[in-house]
Design an enzyme around this catalytic site. Sequence first.
Site, PDB file in Angstrom:
ATOM      1  N   ALA A  92       0.939  -1.026  -0.039  1.00 35.83           N
ATOM      2  CA  ALA A  92      -0.019  -0.113  -0.188  1.00 35.83           C
ATOM      3  C   ALA A  92       0.881   1.065  -0.042  1.00 35.83           C
ATOM      4  CB  ALA A  92      -0.815  -0.056   1.354  1.00 35.83           C
ATOM      5  N   GLY A 119       0.755  -5.066   1.031  1.00 31.30           N
ATOM      6  CA  GLY A 119      -0.517  -5.006   0.155  1.00 31.30           C
ATOM      7  C   GLY A 119      -0.101  -5.649  -1.317  1.00 31.30           C
ATOM      8  N   GLU A 171      -0.412  -9.270  -0.489  1.00 32.88           N
ATOM      9  CA  GLU A 171      -1.955  -9.592  -0.258  1.00 32.88           C
ATOM     10  C   GLU A 171      -2.768  -9.587  -1.648  1.00 32.88           C
ATOM     11  OE1 GLU A 171      -1.925  -6.490   2.890  1.00 32.88           O
ATOM     12  OE2 GLU A 171      -3.161  -7.955   3.966  1.00 32.88           O
ATOM     13  N   GLU A 223       4.750  -5.298   7.289  1.00 34.61           N
ATOM     14  CA  GLU A 223       3.968  -4.179   8.003  1.00 34.61           C
ATOM     15  C   GLU A 223       4.334  -3.935   9.560  1.00 34.61           C
ATOM     16  OE1 GLU A 223       2.372  -6.525   5.988  1.00 34.61           O
ATOM     17  OE2 GLU A 223       0.908  -5.671   4.768  1.00 34.61           O
TER      18      GLU A 223
HETATM   19  C1  HXC Z   1       5.099   4.425  -1.076  1.00 33.90           C
HETATM   20  C2  HXC Z   1       7.153   3.409  -1.839  1.00 33.90           C
HETATM   21  C3  HXC Z   1       6.466   1.974  -1.449  1.00 33.90           C
HETATM   22  C4  HXC Z   1       5.367   2.093  -0.726  1.00 33.90           C
HETATM   23  C5  HXC Z   1       8.415   1.955  -2.532  1.00 33.90           C
HETATM   24  N1  HXC Z   1       8.062   3.230  -2.569  1.00 33.90           N
HETATM   25  N2  HXC Z   1       7.516   1.390  -1.678  1.00 33.90           N
HETATM   26  N3  HXC Z   1       6.242   4.355  -1.776  1.00 33.90           N
HETATM   27  N4  HXC Z   1       4.767   3.221  -0.577  1.00 33.90           N
HETATM   28  N5  HXC Z   1       5.046   1.050  -0.228  1.00 33.90           N
HETATM   29  C6  HXC Z   1       8.837   4.235  -3.211  1.00 33.90           C
HETATM   30  C7  HXC Z   1      10.192   4.801  -2.383  1.00 33.90           C
HETATM   31  O1  HXC Z   1       9.657   5.656  -1.330  1.00 33.90           O
HETATM   32  C8  HXC Z   1      10.890   5.429  -3.360  1.00 33.90           C
HETATM   33  O2  HXC Z   1      10.490   6.545  -3.572  1.00 33.90           O
HETATM   34  C9  HXC Z   1      10.577   4.585  -4.601  1.00 33.90           C
HETATM   35  O3  HXC Z   1       9.590   3.900  -4.424  1.00 33.90           O
HETATM   36  C10 HXC Z   1      11.738   3.342  -4.783  1.00 33.90           C
HETATM   37  O4  HXC Z   1      12.006   2.648  -3.473  1.00 33.90           O
HETATM   38  P1  HXC Z   1      13.384   2.079  -2.989  1.00 33.90           P
HETATM   39  O5  HXC Z   1      13.054   1.937  -1.531  1.00 33.90           O
HETATM   40  O6  HXC Z   1      14.400   3.100  -3.362  1.00 33.90           O
HETATM   41  O7  HXC Z   1      13.564   0.743  -3.970  1.00 33.90           O
HETATM   42  P2  HXC Z   1      14.274  -0.484  -3.730  1.00 33.90           P
HETATM   43  O8  HXC Z   1      15.645  -0.239  -3.129  1.00 33.90           O
HETATM   44  O9  HXC Z   1      14.102  -1.291  -5.127  1.00 33.90           O
HETATM   45  O10 HXC Z   1      13.398  -1.293  -2.502  1.00 33.90           O
HETATM   46  C11 HXC Z   1      12.122  -1.686  -3.002  1.00 33.90           C
HETATM   47  C12 HXC Z   1      11.128  -2.103  -1.941  1.00 33.90           C
HETATM   48  C13 HXC Z   1      11.418  -1.054  -0.617  1.00 33.90           C
HETATM   49  C14 HXC Z   1      12.022  -3.170  -0.985  1.00 33.90           C
HETATM   50  C15 HXC Z   1       9.955  -2.342  -2.253  1.00 33.90           C
HETATM   51  O11 HXC Z   1      10.899   0.200  -1.372  1.00 33.90           O
HETATM   52  C16 HXC Z   1      10.270  -1.014   0.585  1.00 33.90           C
HETATM   53  O12 HXC Z   1      10.813  -1.755   1.490  1.00 33.90           O
HETATM   54  N6  HXC Z   1       9.152  -0.550   0.406  1.00 33.90           N
HETATM   55  C17 HXC Z   1       8.106  -0.638   1.521  1.00 33.90           C
HETATM   56  C18 HXC Z   1       7.847  -1.943   1.627  1.00 33.90           C
HETATM   57  C19 HXC Z   1       6.650  -1.979   2.833  1.00 33.90           C
HETATM   58  O13 HXC Z   1       6.864  -1.735   3.894  1.00 33.90           O
HETATM   59  N7  HXC Z   1       5.489  -2.579   2.340  1.00 33.90           N
HETATM   60  C20 HXC Z   1       4.354  -2.657   3.083  1.00 33.90           C
HETATM   61  C21 HXC Z   1       3.539  -1.447   3.147  1.00 33.90           C
HETATM   62  S1  HXC Z   1       2.108  -1.143   4.202  1.00 33.90           S
HETATM   63  P3  HXC Z   1      11.588   8.021  -3.911  1.00 33.90           P
HETATM   64  O14 HXC Z   1      10.634   9.118  -3.969  1.00 33.90           O
HETATM   65  O15 HXC Z   1      12.439   7.947  -2.436  1.00 33.90           O
HETATM   66  O16 HXC Z   1      12.082   7.574  -5.255  1.00 33.90           O
HETATM   67  C22 HXC Z   1       0.984  -2.154   3.513  1.00 33.90           C
HETATM   68  C23 HXC Z   1      -0.374  -2.555   4.389  1.00 33.90           C
HETATM   69  C24 HXC Z   1      -1.121  -3.007   3.229  1.00 33.90           C
HETATM   70  O17 HXC Z   1       1.236  -2.719   2.119  1.00 33.90           O
HETATM   71  C25 HXC Z   1      -2.615  -3.165   3.966  1.00 33.90           C
HETATM   72  C26 HXC Z   1      -3.802  -2.976   2.974  1.00 33.90           C
HETATM   73  C27 HXC Z   1      -3.953  -1.587   2.438  1.00 33.90           C
END
Ligand code: HXC
Length: 261
Positions: free
Chosen positions: A68, A112, A115, A135
């Site tokens: 998400a 997400g 999911e 998360e």
């Molecule tokens: C918003 C995101 C994002 C996310 C990545 N980006 N994931 N933005 N929400 N979930 C953005 C980063 O901020 C960054 O923006 C750009 O994408 C590239 O990300 P990097 O981290 O530089 O890329 P990389 O090194 O390839 O790593 C990829 C990644 C990492 C492993 C996916 O980005 C990451 O750990 N993302 C978050 C994963 C996470 O916590 N997911 C759960 C979210 S909560 P900029 O502007 O800096 O270039 C969830 C709850 C769901 O999903 C419940 C239902 C709704």
Amino acid sequence: MSYELIETNVDTAAGVATITLNRPEARNALSNALMNEVSAAVDVFENDEDIGCIVLTGKGGKAFAGGADIKEMADRTYAQNHKENFVTANWERIAECRKPTIAAVVGYALGGGCELAMMCDIIVAADNAKFGQPEINLALLPGAGGTQRLTRFVGKSTAMDMCLTGRMLNAEEALASGLVARIAPADELMDLALEMGKSIASKSKLASMAVKEAVNTAYETTLSQGVMFERKAFHAAFSLEDAKEGMAAFIENRPARWHNK
Ligand code: HXC
């Protein structure tokens, strides 16, 4: 329909529609607007009689979806979540699709993203795929069915490990755990997914829908209730012209022609 955050494609001859999450610069983060578009595309394809299977994938090669959109979620309040029925309103649409769906996962499927993949009927993964529910690192928990679907796929211990530590499964582990049906090199994954979609779409669509309902029932009921559901669906299949045609074609040693009746 025109979309900004997804791309869609239809292979009419194969009967396969593809939905591609298209925010590669944000690792296809699943914003509300993007999920609205996914929902709308599923509506269109579910109602298109020529489509027999929907493939969902992510653009860019690095992620199916990184979860998400955290930047969009950060300021949400409980009241807002409750009022807007956050997640259920547009995320569950693909899980409710009556036609078969395949998630083709290249790179990360996190939070997400994992999911969303699990809401599809089949997951195929590239050899670089990584599945996770991180998360917990945000002091959140999965909110689109992750604790429930993941546990049914991989079992309690692995689900707890993934959700409590944030550990990711690689493609081989996901295959071994039953989360994923098949894996392929990243540059061959879409061909595999589209070939599987074409194979599914070449069957009687009514029979495919019945299979999907029956398998999904296994996740919702006791064994005896599920077997009873299957028995009724099996009995009902004999009312389909397609079933009569399928059996006649076998006996007459010729290809079957489906009329989806
Ligand atoms: C918003 C995101 C994002 C996310 C990545 N980006 N994931 N933005 N929400 N979930 C953005 C980063 O901020 C960054 O923006 C750009 O994408 C590239 O990300 P990097 O981290 O530089 O890329 P990389 O090194 O390839 O790593 C990829 C990644 C990492 C492993 C996916 O980005 C990451 O750990 N993302 C978050 C994963 C996470 O916590 N997911 C759960 C979210 S909560 P900029 O502007 O800096 O270039 C969830 C709850 C769901 O999903 C419940 C239902 C709704």
